[in-house]
Scaffold this active site. Structure first.
Site, PDB file in Angstrom:
ATOM      1  N   ASN A  12       0.886  -1.166   0.000  1.00 40.54           N
ATOM      2  CA  ASN A  12       0.000   0.000   0.000  1.00 40.54           C
ATOM      3  C   ASN A  12       0.919   1.209   0.000  1.00 40.54           C
ATOM      4  O   ASN A  12       1.462   1.599   1.040  1.00 40.54           O
ATOM      5  CB  ASN A  12      -0.901  -0.012   1.234  1.00 40.54           C
ATOM      6  CG  ASN A  12      -1.917   1.118   1.232  1.00 40.54           C
ATOM      7  OD1 ASN A  12      -1.809   2.076   0.461  1.00 40.54           O
ATOM      8  ND2 ASN A  12      -2.902   1.024   2.106  1.00 40.54           N
ATOM      9  N   LYS A  19       3.340   0.672   3.149  1.00 41.34           N
ATOM     10  CA  LYS A  19       2.953  -0.410   4.046  1.00 41.34           C
ATOM     11  C   LYS A  19       3.141  -1.732   3.315  1.00 41.34           C
ATOM     12  O   LYS A  19       2.849  -1.838   2.124  1.00 41.34           O
ATOM     13  CB  LYS A  19       1.497  -0.273   4.476  1.00 41.34           C
ATOM     14  CG  LYS A  19       1.185   0.955   5.296  1.00 41.34           C
ATOM     15  CD  LYS A  19      -0.295   0.985   5.649  1.00 41.34           C
ATOM     16  CE  LYS A  19      -0.687   2.244   6.388  1.00 41.34           C
ATOM     17  NZ  LYS A  19      -2.142   2.287   6.693  1.00 41.34           N
ATOM     18  N   ARG A  97      -2.816  -1.974  -3.455  1.00 38.36           N
ATOM     19  CA  ARG A  97      -3.948  -1.066  -3.362  1.00 38.36           C
ATOM     20  C   ARG A  97      -3.758   0.010  -4.426  1.00 38.36           C
ATOM     21  O   ARG A  97      -2.736   0.690  -4.464  1.00 38.36           O
ATOM     22  CB  ARG A  97      -4.006  -0.401  -1.992  1.00 38.36           C
ATOM     23  CG  ARG A  97      -5.152   0.605  -1.873  1.00 38.36           C
ATOM     24  CD  ARG A  97      -4.989   1.468  -0.642  1.00 38.36           C
ATOM     25  NE  ARG A  97      -6.046   2.473  -0.543  1.00 38.36           N
ATOM     26  CZ  ARG A  97      -5.901   3.660   0.026  1.00 38.36           C
ATOM     27  NH1 ARG A  97      -4.728   4.000   0.535  1.00 38.36           N
ATOM     28  NH2 ARG A  97      -6.900   4.501   0.081  1.00 38.36           N
ATOM     29  N   HIS A 185     -12.267   4.163  -0.226  1.00 38.62           N
ATOM     30  CA  HIS A 185     -12.164   3.257   0.933  1.00 38.62           C
ATOM     31  C   HIS A 185     -12.891   1.942   0.656  1.00 38.62           C
ATOM     32  O   HIS A 185     -13.307   1.234   1.582  1.00 38.62           O
ATOM     33  CB  HIS A 185     -12.743   3.896   2.202  1.00 38.62           C
ATOM     34  CG  HIS A 185     -11.897   4.982   2.783  1.00 38.62           C
ATOM     35  ND1 HIS A 185     -12.422   6.120   3.358  1.00 38.62           N
ATOM     36  CD2 HIS A 185     -10.551   5.117   2.883  1.00 38.62           C
ATOM     37  CE1 HIS A 185     -11.451   6.904   3.786  1.00 38.62           C
ATOM     38  NE2 HIS A 185     -10.298   6.316   3.503  1.00 38.62           N
ATOM     39  N   HIS A 212     -16.049   4.567   8.327  1.00 37.65           N
ATOM     40  CA  HIS A 212     -14.590   4.385   8.262  1.00 37.65           C
ATOM     41  C   HIS A 212     -13.976   5.707   8.709  1.00 37.65           C
ATOM     42  O   HIS A 212     -13.854   6.654   7.927  1.00 37.65           O
ATOM     43  CB  HIS A 212     -14.166   4.029   6.842  1.00 37.65           C
ATOM     44  CG  HIS A 212     -12.676   3.889   6.656  1.00 37.65           C
ATOM     45  ND1 HIS A 212     -12.063   2.676   6.467  1.00 37.65           N
ATOM     46  CD2 HIS A 212     -11.688   4.814   6.641  1.00 37.65           C
ATOM     47  CE1 HIS A 212     -10.761   2.859   6.338  1.00 37.65           C
ATOM     48  NE2 HIS A 212     -10.513   4.167   6.453  1.00 37.65           N
ATOM     49  N   GLY A 214     -10.838   7.584  10.165  1.00 38.19           N
ATOM     50  CA  GLY A 214      -9.413   7.613  10.423  1.00 38.19           C
ATOM     51  C   GLY A 214      -8.881   8.956   9.975  1.00 38.19           C
ATOM     52  O   GLY A 214      -9.629   9.941   9.903  1.00 38.19           O
ATOM     53  N   ARG A 245      -7.901  17.011   5.458  1.00 35.07           N
ATOM     54  CA  ARG A 245      -8.745  17.279   4.293  1.00 35.07           C
ATOM     55  C   ARG A 245     -10.046  17.942   4.724  1.00 35.07           C
ATOM     56  O   ARG A 245     -10.587  17.642   5.782  1.00 35.07           O
ATOM     57  CB  ARG A 245      -9.029  15.990   3.529  1.00 35.07           C
ATOM     58  CG  ARG A 245      -7.814  15.431   2.813  1.00 35.07           C
ATOM     59  CD  ARG A 245      -8.125  14.105   2.150  1.00 35.07           C
ATOM     60  NE  ARG A 245      -7.323  13.025   2.710  1.00 35.07           N
ATOM     61  CZ  ARG A 245      -7.546  11.732   2.499  1.00 35.07           C
ATOM     62  NH1 ARG A 245      -8.545  11.359   1.736  1.00 35.07           N
ATOM     63  NH2 ARG A 245      -6.775  10.829   3.064  1.00 35.07           N
ATOM     64  N   MET A 288      -6.619  12.938  16.000  1.00 33.90           N
ATOM     65  CA  MET A 288      -7.754  13.025  16.915  1.00 33.90           C
ATOM     66  C   MET A 288      -7.334  12.798  18.362  1.00 33.90           C
ATOM     67  O   MET A 288      -7.897  13.403  19.293  1.00 33.90           O
ATOM     68  CB  MET A 288      -8.826  12.007  16.496  1.00 33.90           C
ATOM     69  CG  MET A 288     -10.084  12.042  17.347  1.00 33.90           C
ATOM     70  SD  MET A 288     -10.970  13.631  17.272  1.00 33.90           S
ATOM     71  CE  MET A 288     -11.773  13.481  15.675  1.00 33.90           C
ATOM     72  N   ARG A 289      -6.342  11.954  18.599  1.00 35.85           N
ATOM     73  CA  ARG A 289      -5.892  11.700  19.962  1.00 35.85           C
ATOM     74  C   ARG A 289      -5.342  12.971  20.605  1.00 35.85           C
ATOM     75  O   ARG A 289      -5.585  13.230  21.795  1.00 35.85           O
ATOM     76  CB  ARG A 289      -4.834  10.598  19.966  1.00 35.85           C
ATOM     77  CG  ARG A 289      -5.375   9.231  19.561  1.00 35.85           C
ATOM     78  CD  ARG A 289      -4.269   8.249  19.282  1.00 35.85           C
ATOM     79  NE  ARG A 289      -3.470   8.660  18.121  1.00 35.85           N
ATOM     80  CZ  ARG A 289      -2.506   7.913  17.579  1.00 35.85           C
ATOM     81  NH1 ARG A 289      -2.227   6.731  18.096  1.00 35.85           N
ATOM     82  NH2 ARG A 289      -1.839   8.352  16.525  1.00 35.85           N
ATOM     83  N   GLY A 332      -9.021   3.649  12.271  1.00 37.77           N
ATOM     84  CA  GLY A 332      -8.289   4.071  13.458  1.00 37.77           C
ATOM     85  C   GLY A 332      -9.126   4.746  14.527  1.00 37.77           C
ATOM     86  O   GLY A 332      -9.139   4.330  15.695  1.00 37.77           O
ATOM     87  N   GLU A 335     -12.337   2.491  15.515  1.00 35.08           N
ATOM     88  CA  GLU A 335     -12.046   1.306  16.319  1.00 35.08           C
ATOM     89  C   GLU A 335     -11.514   1.645  17.707  1.00 35.08           C
ATOM     90  O   GLU A 335     -11.687   0.858  18.638  1.00 35.08           O
ATOM     91  CB  GLU A 335     -11.017   0.426  15.592  1.00 35.08           C
ATOM     92  CG  GLU A 335     -11.521  -0.182  14.297  1.00 35.08           C
ATOM     93  CD  GLU A 335     -10.415  -0.868  13.509  1.00 35.08           C
ATOM     94  OE1 GLU A 335      -9.430  -1.315  14.132  1.00 35.08           O
ATOM     95  OE2 GLU A 335     -10.522  -0.944  12.266  1.00 35.08           O
ATOM     96  N   GLU A 383      -7.695  -3.951   5.247  1.00 40.97           N
ATOM     97  CA  GLU A 383      -7.566  -3.765   3.805  1.00 40.97           C
ATOM     98  C   GLU A 383      -6.489  -4.672   3.219  1.00 40.97           C
ATOM     99  O   GLU A 383      -6.623  -5.182   2.097  1.00 40.97           O
ATOM    100  CB  GLU A 383      -7.237  -2.305   3.506  1.00 40.97           C
ATOM    101  CG  GLU A 383      -8.365  -1.340   3.845  1.00 40.97           C
ATOM    102  CD  GLU A 383      -7.915   0.104   3.909  1.00 40.97           C
ATOM    103  OE1 GLU A 383      -8.470   0.918   3.142  1.00 40.97           O
ATOM    104  OE2 GLU A 383      -7.016   0.421   4.705  1.00 40.97           O
TER     105      GLU A 383
END
Length: 403
Positions: A12, A19, A97, A185, A212, A214, A245, A288-289, A332, A335, A383
């Protein structure tokens, strides 16, 4: 000498990361990856980490002048690394991908020159993603010309979206040129659609919305496991607010920025893809964390607006489906963030959604309370495994066609 284990290399490739995973060639070998790894920081300070199936972490290499190295150097490194550190593995194929398959590819394809040229013709539709996806295929061709390669498309799963719902309110000839809603996605959504019967047989054959969430975020409406709509449309900018984005945007904003701020296409592209979203809103972080851990008003506002938009778009998809049997959180944020799941659930209370606080915090698969009218699930996506499964199927078909 013992026989080598044949494996599928899954890649990916992005602008600053690659990845990789290795899966057994045969489904009988199982769905647990033999190794997972990633090269990050390409173009700045590249670093590599990998972990074997037994939990062993591999020693990271060091690169002198790493910031100057291009993607091809890292593909060569990965192939050499596999040969050196995994001598019992023989590559049977590579699965990739590929973000955009256009309207022509409804399923994964065994790569040949005709397929590659068609995919290169789609670069204008995904200029930030497609070139990196295809460069990985070209790089492996140079090093291993006889290695079969399979292209798996993020758009393919959404080819079931009704033709009418793929159109914009633009002159119709532009749709013929490719200006239409594609959805993205898709590999993630396809994995969830395949997995959902194991969790909720009623929703799997009914109406479900998959969130989805993330760094890239979108929603997909499923009916009987098939995509009916996606919040991402022509590009991966559309729909939800994301890490960097913008999400849905009034086209008049772009006209204003061009006329009043003198921004050209390159400047707009950079701002919309790299400087907007949670990062632009908060001025703090795209993660986000970080925002959930901050007490700054800008962080709280950014989180709140993110959840507002998720709930608003879910509501629109519920209207399109004519009701809702299940809501699935994945990726991410979906979950791993009980805070975001709780906030979204509260905003959808009018649907009869009730999130069980204990189940949500504990991270159980089903997080809806018994009195909830809609089942709410947390299902991890995969994925890479989806790409491996597709690659196995494409290789099996190619072998059967030769008989």
């Amino acid at each position: 000498m013992s026989e080598k284990q044949r494996a599928i290399l899954v890649l990916n490739a992005g602008s600053s990361s690659i990845k990789l995973s290795l899966f057994p060639e045969s489904a009988e070998g199982g769905d647990i990856p033999l190794v997972q790894g990633m090269i990050e920081g390409i173009g700045t300070a590249p670093r590599f980490a990998a972990r074997l199936a037994n939990g062993t972490d591999c020693q990271p290499p060091s690169w002198d002048g790493g910031a100057e190295l291009g993607h091809d150097s890292f593909y060569a490194f990965l192939l050499d690394w596999i040969g050196e550190h995994l001598p019992g593995i023989e590559l049977a194929a590579a699965g990739h991908r590929v973000v955009h398959g256009g309207t022509g590819f409804e399923r994964p394809q065994l790569v040949n020159e005709t397929v590659l040229q068609t995919l290169e013709g789609l670069v204008p539709l995904a200029p930030l993603h497609q070139p990196h996806n295809l460069s990985a295929i070209r790089a492996l061709q140079k090093r291993k010309a006889d290695l079969p390669q399979v292209a798996c498309f993020d758009t393919a799963f959404h080819r079931s979206i009704p033709e009418l719902d793929q159109l914009y309110g633009l002159p119709r000839d532009l749709a013929q040129e490719g200006l239409r809603r594609y959805g993205f996605h898709g590999l993630s959504y396809e994995f969830i659609a395949d997995a959902l019967p194991n969790y909720d047989t009623f929703a799997a054959t009914g109406r479900a919305i998959v969130a989805h969430l993330g760094n890239g975020a979108s929603l997909c409406a499923l009916r009987n496991g098939r995509s009916q709509a996606c919040t991402m449309g022509f590009s991966t900018l559309d729909g939800l607010i994301m890490g960097t984005r913008c999400g849905s945007l009034d086209p008049g904003v772009l006209l204003y920025l061009m006329r009043e701020k003198g921004m050209d296409a390159d400047a707009l592209e950079h701002m919309l893809y790299k400087q907007s979203g949670l990062l632009g809103l908060s001025g703090i972080s795209s993660d986000m964390r970080d925002l959930l851990g901050s007490n700054k008003a800008e962080a709280r506002e950014s989180v709140s607006l993110f959840c507002d938009r998720v709930a608003q778009k879910i509501a629109a998809l519920v209207a399109m489906l004519g009701g809702l049997d299940a809501l699935v959180f994945t990726a991410g944020i979906g979950e791993r963030s009980p805070e975001i799941r709780r906030e979204v659930g509260q905003r959808l209370g009018w649907l009869g959604i009730v999130v069980d606080d204990g189940a949500n915090v504990e991270g159980r698969a089903r997080i809806s309370a018994t009195e909830s009218n809609v089942a709410v699930w947390v299902i991890p996506t995969n994925e890479e495994l989806m790409i491996a499964r597709h690659s196995r199927a494409v290789l099996a078909k190619a072998a059967a066609d030769l008989v």
